[in-house]
Design a protein around this motif. Structure first.
Motif, short mmCIF file in Angstrom:
data_model
loop_
_atom_site.label_atom_id
_atom_site.label_comp_id
_atom_site.label_asym_id
_atom_site.label_seq_id
_atom_site.Cartn_x
_atom_site.Cartn_y
_atom_site.Cartn_z
N LEU A 116 -45.34 -27.06 32.75
CA LEU A 116 -45.06 -26.01 31.76
C LEU A 116 -43.94 -26.45 30.82
O LEU A 116 -44.04 -26.25 29.60
CB LEU A 116 -44.67 -24.71 32.48
CG LEU A 116 -44.30 -23.55 31.54
CD1 LEU A 116 -45.49 -23.14 30.66
CD2 LEU A 116 -43.80 -22.35 32.34
N VAL A 117 -42.91 -27.05 31.36
CA VAL A 117 -41.77 -27.49 30.54
C VAL A 117 -42.25 -28.51 29.50
O VAL A 117 -41.87 -28.44 28.33
CB VAL A 117 -40.65 -28.08 31.44
CG1 VAL A 117 -39.58 -28.76 30.59
CG2 VAL A 117 -40.04 -26.98 32.30
N GLY B 213 -40.41 -26.33 21.92
CA GLY B 213 -39.24 -25.96 22.72
C GLY B 213 -39.04 -24.45 22.79
O GLY B 213 -39.94 -23.66 22.49
N VAL B 214 -37.87 -24.06 23.23
CA VAL B 214 -37.54 -22.63 23.36
C VAL B 214 -36.20 -22.39 22.66
O VAL B 214 -35.21 -23.02 23.00
CB VAL B 214 -37.42 -22.21 24.84
CG1 VAL B 214 -37.12 -20.71 24.95
CG2 VAL B 214 -38.69 -22.56 25.62
N PHE C 85 -33.94 -23.33 32.11
CA PHE C 85 -34.51 -23.35 30.75
C PHE C 85 -33.40 -23.49 29.71
O PHE C 85 -33.56 -24.18 28.70
CB PHE C 85 -35.35 -22.10 30.50
CG PHE C 85 -36.70 -22.18 31.16
CD1 PHE C 85 -37.73 -22.93 30.60
CD2 PHE C 85 -36.94 -21.53 32.36
CE1 PHE C 85 -38.96 -23.04 31.21
CE2 PHE C 85 -38.18 -21.62 32.98
CZ PHE C 85 -39.19 -22.38 32.41
N ARG C 86 -32.28 -22.83 29.93
CA ARG C 86 -31.12 -22.96 29.03
C ARG C 86 -30.67 -24.42 28.99
O ARG C 86 -30.42 -24.98 27.92
CB ARG C 86 -29.99 -22.05 29.53
CG ARG C 86 -28.61 -22.38 29.01
CD ARG C 86 -28.42 -22.03 27.56
NE ARG C 86 -27.13 -22.49 27.08
CZ ARG C 86 -26.72 -22.44 25.82
NH1 ARG C 86 -27.51 -21.94 24.90
NH2 ARG C 86 -25.54 -22.88 25.47
N LYS C 87 -30.59 -25.05 30.17
CA LYS C 87 -30.13 -26.43 30.25
C LYS C 87 -31.12 -27.37 29.56
O LYS C 87 -30.72 -28.31 28.85
CB LYS C 87 -29.98 -26.82 31.73
CG LYS C 87 -29.21 -28.09 31.97
CD LYS C 87 -28.98 -28.29 33.45
CE LYS C 87 -28.39 -29.67 33.69
NZ LYS C 87 -28.50 -30.08 35.08
N GLU C 88 -32.41 -27.12 29.74
CA GLU C 88 -33.44 -28.00 29.18
C GLU C 88 -33.56 -27.86 27.66
O GLU C 88 -33.69 -28.85 26.95
CB GLU C 88 -34.79 -27.67 29.84
CG GLU C 88 -35.96 -28.49 29.36
CD GLU C 88 -35.93 -29.92 29.90
OE1 GLU C 88 -35.26 -30.16 30.93
OE2 GLU C 88 -36.58 -30.80 29.27
#
Ligand SMILES: [Fe+2]
Length: 292
Positions: free
Chosen positions: A132-133, A141-142, A159-162
């Motif tokens: 998913l990432v 991205g997000v 998710f914040r870190k990625e």
């Protein structure tokens, strides 16, 4: 991985099965109701897939299941389920699949937007799964992660870190404690950008909010969902952790808004005309008032 030795006896004979690790989140029965159903305290296969489309749906449920409780006795191409997510709902709004056990299989959504529009948005947190990432990265991205309430934050920190996304959450659900970048306060509506509005809806939890996108998609967390049994919108009194009367008041305030989609964390989604959605919301509100 599901364990064949723990196959639930409620499954019909055949290829696909649910094992005893099922936590009854209903993700499979909502995603593939022709194959899976909730037989009581857990889910099971009530019809084996009959064609390629149904096999694809069963494999999607296998990937989306938070506890890896779905298995098959025959060999299938796992990529069919893996590559299906995020799966399109309508316009630029997707269901992420890959639900997390820590949010009891709560559903999360992806809104794909250009940088000019503010970039991609995740509503609530899916499981931080490698496939998913990678797909999220391919899709741009997000940029923002909108969290409806404390129960469905799952892997928000990963998710914040990625992706370096800015997280949004209400103070009354502990946003500061978990390090969220934009902490919401109060009960008045708050614009996030030109297309997103936060509407605080205390009740299920003290700091629960819903997010309205383009006056069309309402991301409702655990505040509001569709009831297949009653064929109208509903709320869940048994899990009104903070206050059912307050949740009823919050529901009444949603009558001020127009929307066509209800996309919940738990429970069934629903699509309708704004007029019919309003009718169902009024019906839900009337029902809530009888449950005080
Ligand atoms: Fe919840």
């Amino acid at each position: 991985m599901a364990n064949l030795q723990k196959r639930l006896p409620e499954n019909v004979p055949g290829d696909f099965f649910v094992d005893s690790s099922c936590i009854d989140c209903d993700t499979c029965s909502q995603l593939a109701p022709s194959i899976f159903h909730d037989h009581g305290e857990q889910c099971s296969v009530h019809n084996q897939p009959q064609n390629d489309d149904e096999i694809r749906l069963a494999l999607m449920a296998l990937v989306a299941c938070p506890t890896g409780s779905i298995g098959s006795t025959k060999k299938h191409d796992a990529q069919i389920g893996i590559s299906a997510f995020p799966t399109l709902i309508a316009d630029n709004v997707y269901f992420c699949g890959y639900t997390s056990e820590s949010s009891f299989g709560g559903w999360s959504y992806l809104i794909v937007r250009s940088k000019e529009e503010g970039g991609n948005v995740l509503v609530d947190s899916p499981r931080f799964a490698t496939h998913l990432v990678r797909r999220l990265r391919e899709l741009g991205g997000v940029n923002t992660m909108l969290l409806t309430h404390r129960d469905d934050i799952a892997d928000h920190a990963l998710f914040r870190k990625e992706f370096g996304c800015n997280r949004v959450m209400h103070a009354d659900d502990g946003a500061e404690r978990i390090g969220v970048e934009r902490v919401l306060t109060g009960v008045d509506e708050i614009p996030i950008d030109r297309h997103f509005l936060v509407i605080p809806t205390p009740g299920h939890t003290r700091g629960h909010v819903v997010y309205l996108y383009q006056s069309k998609f309402l991301f409702t967390g655990d505040h509001l969902a569709w009831s297949p049994a009653r064929q109208t919108l509903t709320a869940f009194p048994s899990v009104a952790w903070y206050s059912w009367p307050l949740q009823t008041e919050s529901m009444a305030r949603l009558l001020d808004y127009e929307f066509q989609w209800v996309l919940p964390g738990h429970g069934d989604m629903h699509h309708d005309t704004p007029q019919k959605m309003r009718y169902h919301l009024q019906s839900c509100l009337a029902w809530m008032k009888t449950r005080r």
